[in-house]
Design a protein around this motif. Structure first.
Motif, PDB file in Angstrom:
ATOM      1  N   ASP A 242      28.764  -5.060   0.544  1.00  0.00           N
ATOM      2  CA  ASP A 242      27.569  -4.906  -0.296  1.00  0.00           C
ATOM      3  C   ASP A 242      27.430  -3.466  -0.785  1.00  0.00           C
ATOM      4  O   ASP A 242      27.059  -3.220  -1.942  1.00  0.00           O
ATOM      5  N   GLU A 243      27.731  -2.510   0.089  1.00  0.00           N
ATOM      6  CA  GLU A 243      27.615  -1.104  -0.298  1.00  0.00           C
ATOM      7  C   GLU A 243      28.657  -0.732  -1.349  1.00  0.00           C
ATOM      8  O   GLU A 243      28.362   0.010  -2.297  1.00  0.00           O
ATOM      9  N   VAL A 244      29.870  -1.248  -1.204  1.00  0.00           N
ATOM     10  CA  VAL A 244      30.901  -1.010  -2.219  1.00  0.00           C
ATOM     11  C   VAL A 244      30.440  -1.541  -3.569  1.00  0.00           C
ATOM     12  O   VAL A 244      30.578  -0.872  -4.605  1.00  0.00           O
ATOM     13  N   HIS A 245      29.865  -2.738  -3.575  1.00  0.00           N
ATOM     14  CA  HIS A 245      29.404  -3.333  -4.826  1.00  0.00           C
ATOM     15  C   HIS A 245      28.238  -2.541  -5.420  1.00  0.00           C
ATOM     16  O   HIS A 245      28.156  -2.364  -6.646  1.00  0.00           O
ATOM     17  N   ARG A 246      27.344  -2.052  -4.560  1.00  0.00           N
ATOM     18  CA  ARG A 246      26.221  -1.251  -5.061  1.00  0.00           C
ATOM     19  C   ARG A 246      26.729   0.030  -5.718  1.00  0.00           C
ATOM     20  O   ARG A 246      26.285   0.406  -6.810  1.00  0.00           O
ATOM     21  N   LEU A 247      27.672   0.689  -5.049  1.00  0.00           N
ATOM     22  CA  LEU A 247      28.214   1.933  -5.589  1.00  0.00           C
ATOM     23  C   LEU A 247      29.016   1.681  -6.867  1.00  0.00           C
ATOM     24  O   LEU A 247      29.024   2.514  -7.778  1.00  0.00           O
ATOM     25  N   ALA A 248      29.684   0.530  -6.928  1.00  0.00           N
ATOM     26  CA  ALA A 248      30.415   0.186  -8.148  1.00  0.00           C
ATOM     27  C   ALA A 248      29.452   0.068  -9.323  1.00  0.00           C
ATOM     28  O   ALA A 248      29.744   0.536 -10.438  1.00  0.00           O
ATOM     29  N   GLY A 249      28.301  -0.572  -9.102  1.00  0.00           N
ATOM     30  CA  GLY A 249      27.288  -0.674 -10.158  1.00  0.00           C
ATOM     31  C   GLY A 249      26.806   0.690 -10.610  1.00  0.00           C
ATOM     32  O   GLY A 249      26.638   0.931 -11.812  1.00  0.00           O
ATOM     33  N   GLU A 250      26.598   1.602  -9.655  1.00  0.00           N
ATOM     34  CA  GLU A 250      26.165   2.953 -10.008  1.00  0.00           C
ATOM     35  C   GLU A 250      27.230   3.683 -10.824  1.00  0.00           C
ATOM     36  O   GLU A 250      26.908   4.554 -11.643  1.00  0.00           O
ATOM     37  N   ALA A 251      28.501   3.315 -10.582  1.00  0.00           N
ATOM     38  CA  ALA A 251      29.599   3.952 -11.307  1.00  0.00           C
ATOM     39  C   ALA A 251      29.884   3.263 -12.639  1.00  0.00           C
ATOM     40  O   ALA A 251      30.847   3.626 -13.340  1.00  0.00           O
ATOM     41  N   GLY A 252      29.062   2.257 -12.992  1.00  0.00           N
ATOM     42  CA  GLY A 252      29.239   1.567 -14.261  1.00  0.00           C
ATOM     43  C   GLY A 252      30.295   0.488 -14.238  1.00  0.00           C
ATOM     44  O   GLY A 252      30.794   0.076 -15.292  1.00  0.00           O
TER      45      GLY A 252
END
Length: 414
Positions: A242-252
């Motif tokens: 979940d954290e990887v996916h959240r950070l991916a969203g922040e990275a566009g």
């Protein structure tokens, strides 16, 4: 479910090299690597992953730590396989971007577009000294270097955008135009020019990454197509994904662009008793002092002088900053304490899989755990770390793949 076969050395178990019937110098022999590639492709794996450490490890007189260059090995395996994605490890700390850009693309061409680069920052103090450093820089500094190197590699590849290879013998024209020159400067030094190899006609090679620190995860979210991780419980693994996916969203980036692959160590046989016997036999061959030294370095805490049959001598809060993975160190210590392991038991588990998910049983047992993790959102697949190579890959193909197939299709190349 994406499945990579991990093929470092003799296998994931520290004592794999002492198993009967295996050549004592197997990882220095071409036949070993060709067998690993052929077994992995025949078993139905999606990819083959080869790690690397650029130094002799602790106690080299008591344990094999010689290693061939991963990309040379994978180039050899390329000729024996047709479908596997071949993912090689190369350090951003000790390689210039030009060399990395060219080496990875060379494998990409030789495999027909099947190459991947596992981006690492290196962590052993021996590696630092080999390249003229007194000690390994802290995590933040190593990842800052990695960011600059990866961006420079991408810039070299992007320099070929729009420069189409026509290779027209009649007109004598090779390219539609010359590639753009890349100017870049960073901790790695400086570049001014164009790479002498185009990515065409393939899409870019896969980027993989295995950092689990906050800095490492943010780096992976920006660059990786596959994230390798050490997890032993579903809840923690789901939170990690979940954290990887959240950070991916922040990275566009879209979350589905990144596959999270925990390591899985399967000790598999026809029966559970037979699988347990396999693990017991492997454990009986391990060099306790070598494993004790290696675990101590991983967790950054002393283990000499403690009773092997007393409870594990440290607590998770004892783990401080070290040059290895801090998250993996805390996981290893927490698991030992929570499960009540003695130091000897902890050494045996570490020897088998270095903290990765260890499953001992039948093909159905292993497949059941894998499906549970996928269904719970804890993984997109697994890096399968056979304890002994290449036999462990063949055993996985014979016992686990049929059990997975009974539950539906599994193959997926990202």
């Amino acid at each position: 479910m994406i499945l990579n076969a991990v093929v470092f050395g003799f296998g994931s178990h520290e004592a794999a090299w002492r198993q009967p019937g295996l050549s004592a110098t197997a990882p220095l022999e071409l036949s070993h690597w060709l067998a690993c590639g052929r077994e992995a492709e025949a078993a139905g794996f999606d990819g083959l992953f080869l790690g690397d450490i650029m130094c002799l490890q602790d106690r080299p007189a008591d344990h094999p730590s010689e290693a061939l260059d991963p990309f040379m090995v994978l180039a050899a395996i390329a000729g024996a396989t047709e479908r596997l994605r071949l993912i090689g490890t190369a350090s951003t700390s000790f390689n210039h971007p030009y060399h990395l850009a060219r080496r990875v693309l060379s494998l990409h061409h030789l495999t027909g577009g099947r190459a991947g680069w596992n981006v690492v920052t290196s962590s052993y103090p021996q590696e630092a000294r080999m390249f003229g450093l007194d000690e390994m820089p802290p995590t933040s500094e190593r990842y800052a270097m990695a960011e600059e190197v990866v961006e420079a590699v991408k810039a070299l590849w992007e320099g070929w955008d729009g420069a189409t290879r026509v290779a027209d013998k009649t007109s004598g024209r090779w390219l539609t135009r010359a590639p753009r020159e890349t100017q870049a400067r960073g901790r790695f030094g400086a570049m001014d020019g164009a790479l002498n190899l185009s990515p065409e006609p393939y899409a870019w090679p896969l980027f993989a990454q295995a950092g689990s620190s906050p800095t490492g995860l943010a780096f992976a979210a920006r660059h990786a197509g596959q994230v390798f991780t050490v997890q032993s419980g579903i809840a923690e693994a789901r939170a990690f994904r979940d954290e990887v996916h959240r950070l991916a969203g922040e990275a566009g980036r879209a979350p589905e662009e990144i596959a999270v692959l925990p390591g899985l160590v399967p000790v598999v046989a026809e029966t559970r008793d037979a699988a347990e016997a396999q693990l017991l036999e492997m454990t009986g061959h391990m060099n306790l002092e070598h494993v004790r030294t290696k675990l101590a370095r991983f967790i950054g805490l002393p283990l000499d002088g403690y009773d092997l049959d007393a409870p594990f001598p440290h607590a998770p809060d004892d783990v401080g900053e070290n040059t290895f993975s801090n998250s993996r160190a805390r996981l290893l210590v927490r698991t030992a304490v929570e499960e009540g392991h003695t130091l000897r038991q902890s050494l045996a588990r570490f020897a088998a899989g270095h903290g990765h998910l260890l499953v001992v049983g039948t093909g159905d047992d292993v497949a059941r755990v894998m499906r549970e993790w996928i269904s719970a959102g804890a993984a997109d697949g697994f890096n399968v770390m056979a304890p002994v190579l290449p036999a462990g890959i063949a055993a996985f193909g014979a016992h686990v793949m049929p059990a997975l197939d009974r539950g539906g299709p599994i193959g997926a190349m990202p």
